[in-house]
Design a protein around this motif. Structure first.
Motif, mmCIF file in Angstrom:
data_model
loop_
_atom_site.group_PDB
_atom_site.id
_atom_site.type_symbol
_atom_site.label_atom_id
_atom_site.label_comp_id
_atom_site.label_asym_id
_atom_site.label_seq_id
_atom_site.Cartn_x
_atom_site.Cartn_y
_atom_site.Cartn_z
ATOM 1 N N GLY A 1 -5.978 3.335 1.905
ATOM 2 C CA GLY A 1 -5.245 2.157 2.370
ATOM 3 C C GLY A 1 -6.073 1.238 3.244
ATOM 4 O O GLY A 1 -6.030 0.015 3.112
ATOM 5 N N VAL B 1 -6.680 10.952 3.220
ATOM 6 C CA VAL B 1 -6.623 9.569 3.721
ATOM 7 C C VAL B 1 -7.971 9.199 4.346
ATOM 8 O O VAL B 1 -8.453 9.893 5.239
ATOM 9 C CB VAL B 1 -5.496 9.403 4.759
ATOM 10 N N SER C 1 -4.311 -0.690 0.486
ATOM 11 C CA SER C 1 -3.310 -1.628 0.999
ATOM 12 C C SER C 1 -3.949 -2.997 1.209
ATOM 13 O O SER C 1 -5.110 -3.098 1.620
ATOM 14 C CB SER C 1 -2.759 -1.114 2.328
ATOM 15 N N GLY D 1 0.680 -6.371 -0.128
ATOM 16 C CA GLY D 1 0.147 -6.057 -1.450
ATOM 17 C C GLY D 1 -0.562 -4.724 -1.457
ATOM 18 O O GLY D 1 -0.874 -4.169 -0.398
ATOM 19 N N ASP E 1 -5.431 8.226 -0.381
ATOM 20 C CA ASP E 1 -4.905 7.021 0.250
ATOM 21 C C ASP E 1 -6.078 6.353 0.967
ATOM 22 O O ASP E 1 -6.471 6.758 2.051
ATOM 23 C CB ASP E 1 -3.795 7.388 1.238
ATOM 24 N N LYS F 1 -5.468 -5.541 6.915
ATOM 25 C CA LYS F 1 -6.556 -4.900 6.197
ATOM 26 C C LYS F 1 -7.720 -5.866 5.931
ATOM 27 O O LYS F 1 -7.608 -7.064 6.182
ATOM 28 C CB LYS F 1 -6.015 -4.308 4.888
ATOM 29 N N ALA G 1 2.831 6.069 6.332
ATOM 30 C CA ALA G 1 3.143 5.826 4.916
ATOM 31 C C ALA G 1 2.635 6.940 3.999
ATOM 32 O O ALA G 1 3.302 7.290 3.015
ATOM 33 C CB ALA G 1 2.542 4.497 4.458
ATOM 34 N N SER G 2 1.471 7.507 4.318
ATOM 35 C CA SER G 2 0.919 8.567 3.457
ATOM 36 C C SER G 2 1.875 9.762 3.419
ATOM 37 O O SER G 2 2.061 10.379 2.379
ATOM 38 C CB SER G 2 -0.431 9.076 3.978
ATOM 39 N N GLY H 1 0.808 -1.218 0.000
ATOM 40 C CA GLY H 1 0.000 0.000 0.000
ATOM 41 C C GLY H 1 0.838 1.263 0.000
ATOM 42 O O GLY H 1 0.396 2.302 -0.501
ATOM 43 N N SER H 2 2.047 1.190 0.564
ATOM 44 C CA SER H 2 2.934 2.357 0.567
ATOM 45 C C SER H 2 3.408 2.655 -0.849
ATOM 46 O O SER H 2 3.415 3.812 -1.289
ATOM 47 C CB SER H 2 4.150 2.102 1.472
ATOM 48 N N MET I 1 -9.787 7.177 6.788
ATOM 49 C CA MET I 1 -9.289 6.431 7.952
ATOM 50 C C MET I 1 -10.316 5.481 8.562
ATOM 51 O O MET I 1 -11.528 5.706 8.500
ATOM 52 C CB MET I 1 -8.834 7.410 9.028
ATOM 53 N N THR J 1 -2.952 9.459 10.341
ATOM 54 C CA THR J 1 -2.917 8.536 9.212
ATOM 55 C C THR J 1 -1.827 7.524 9.532
ATOM 56 O O THR J 1 -1.038 7.722 10.443
ATOM 57 C CB THR J 1 -2.567 9.249 7.893
ATOM 58 N N PHE J 2 -1.780 6.433 8.783
ATOM 59 C CA PHE J 2 -0.572 5.626 8.890
ATOM 60 C C PHE J 2 0.542 6.440 8.228
ATOM 61 O O PHE J 2 0.342 7.023 7.168
ATOM 62 C CB PHE J 2 -0.772 4.254 8.231
HETATM 63 C C1 LIG Z 1 -1.850 0.216 5.793
HETATM 64 C C2 LIG Z 1 -1.801 1.598 5.273
HETATM 65 C C3 LIG Z 1 -0.831 2.032 4.367
HETATM 66 C C4 LIG Z 1 0.382 1.227 4.012
HETATM 67 O O1 LIG Z 1 0.134 0.045 3.421
HETATM 68 P P1 LIG Z 1 1.235 -1.110 3.398
HETATM 69 O O2 LIG Z 1 0.609 -2.125 2.518
HETATM 70 O O3 LIG Z 1 1.440 -1.590 4.794
HETATM 71 O O4 LIG Z 1 2.469 -0.529 2.809
HETATM 72 C C5 LIG Z 1 -0.930 3.306 3.834
HETATM 73 N N1 LIG Z 1 -1.898 4.138 4.217
HETATM 74 C C6 LIG Z 1 -2.837 3.777 5.107
HETATM 75 C C7 LIG Z 1 -3.899 4.743 5.466
HETATM 76 C C8 LIG Z 1 -2.797 2.509 5.680
HETATM 77 O O5 LIG Z 1 -3.697 2.178 6.609
#
Ligand SMILES: *Cc1c(COP(=O)(O)O)cnc(C)c1O
Length: 401
Positions: free
Chosen positions: A159, A131, A181, A193, A157, A186, A89-90, A61-62, A133, A86-87
């Motif tokens: 995700g 994002v 993600s 993935g 995002d 998830k 990664a965003s 997801g990243s 959430m 957010t996580f």
């Molecule tokens: C889980 C998540 C991600 C990252 O996904 P990965 O597959 O773990 O890299 C990015 N953004 C949000 C909001 C997420 O919850």
């Protein structure tokens, strides 16, 4: 984490299809693969659920959000509005495409608000990385108004919001591109993935090429196709895609059960004084992976967490103290601790990340406790959980401090 709860024969079957040919690579090698194309099938399944015209699977997801940003034209020096909840990664994705994150306020939807976005806009704002959430969705009508008024690029995002929607449109499809993600936590998992969606053919072509070193995937011979742009390797393997395919097929069923559990929990808990809920901008579109309760203030939320721990109530997140999801704990970001210099350190940021003033966000996240909904719960377990939560909150709120 519902997807991983239902791991079984269906996942094994899809993985075995791949193991039998040994073709773990998603492109080309048509003769050896005997008609087995798991990444492609996973993409078709994701299109069915989201209604996206185009979907492209990637390794996580990243990588999906990084690809969505790049394919939407967000790059070096661009200011991108991001949420402080957010996580991480965003925010990392924005930094690593070379852009400059600008933090704005969220509201009780747990997502950026239209008002928060508008107040953070400067003459340099290029895009918003919205994002969605906790399984829900942002309040899209007023947000789209701001996006259009200021002519901004929207990247979503989603995700943790696969299968959620707003007024009939899937999260991820309001902007230029969106990402999901499929990590272990998830609604559906591939182990690792992700998937990128768009309704724009040109953007899709960029997503497809960018995530595989710029190769355009025209023709049957790997390595002989054109590479119109530079890209990177964000490919998914056929093994991961196989798991994701079986899991994605289960999402409608998981969502149905989640919604039933969430409704039952909400019904019981709404009887308890002092408990309210995060705002769901479109109740019909909720993927219901989380029950998000709000306590009257941060102090009572912290004491409720202590009470849960004492009573053995498990399966919740108090994001206010969480290392991964909330800005208060992101010292590495505030101090820009990096392995090597990033563009933000050269361009500079209009915000001092160490001294952000986000009172609304602090208030909402301080009050928020989220329970991950499990699709394997029995009705009895749901009822017991609701009663335990209710009792703990009553204990906390009946004691004057
Ligand atoms: C889980 C998540 C991600 C990252 O996904 P990965 O597959 O773990 O890299 C990015 N953004 C949000 C909001 C997420 O919850």
């Amino acid at each position: 984490m519902p997807g991983s709860e239902l791991f079984g024969a269906e996942e094994r079957k899809e993985v075995n299809d791949v193991l039998e040919t040994g073709m773990l690579f998603r492109y080309n090698h048509d003769a050896q693969r005997k008609g087995i194309w798991k990444a492609r099938e996973f993409e078709e399944e994701a299109k069915k659920i989201t209604g996206a015209k185009y979907a492209h699977a990637v390794c996580n997801g990243s990588a999906a959000i990084a690809t969505a940003l790049a394919a939407s034209g967000v790059g070096a020096g661009d200011e991108v509005i991001v949420p402080p909840f957010t996580f991480i990664a965003s925010v990392e994705a924005v930094l690593f495409v070379g852009a400059i994150p600008v933090f704005a306020e969220i509201d009780e939807t747990l997502c950026l608000s239209a008002d928060g976005i508008e107040k953070a806009i400067t003459k340099n704002t290029k895009a918003v990385c919205l994002v969605h959430m906790c399984g829900g969705m942002a309040d899209m009508d007023p947000i789209m108004q701001v996006i259009n008024d200021y002519n901004l690029i929207l990247v979503e995002d989603a995700g943790q919001a696969f299968s959620s929607s707003y007024k009939g449109t899937s999260t991820g499809l309001f902007g230029t591109a969106g990402s999901y993600s499929f990590d272990f936590f998830k609604i559906a998992t591939a182990g690792e993935g992700g998937i990128v969606v768009t309704n724009d053919e040109e953007v899709y072509k960029l997503i497809d090429t960018y995530s595989d070193h710029g190769h355009n995937h025209v023709g049957a011979k790997r390595g002989m196709e054109q590479h119109p742009i530079l890209g990177f390797n964000y490919r998914i393997s056929e093994l991961h895609a196989a798991v994701a395919l079986a899991q994605t097929r289960k999402v409608p069923q998981i969502r149905e059960i989640n919604r039933r559990h969430k409704k039952a929990l909400t019904e019981i808990l709404s009887q308890t004084e002092g408990i309210s809920f995060a705002r769901i901008a479109d109740a019909d579109g909720d993927s219901s992976t989380f029950l998000n309760i709000l306590l009257p203030d941060t102090e009572s939320a912290k004491r409720t967490v202590d009470e849960f721990n004492k009573a053995g109530v498990a399966g919740f997140d108090y994001w206010f103290m969480n290392m991964y999801h909330f800005i208060n704990q992101w010292d590495h970001l505030k101090n820009l601790q990096t392995a090597a210099k990033l563009p933000v350190e050269i361009f500079g940021s209009s915000q001092d990340y160490k001294n952000l003033y986000l009172p609304k966000t602090q208030e909402v996240i301080g009050r928020l406790i989220s329970f991950g909904i499990r699709c394997t719960w029995t009705d009895e377990e749901v009822k017991n959980l609701a009663n335990n939560i209710s009792q703990c909150v009553k204990n906390v709120l009946s004691v004057a401090v």
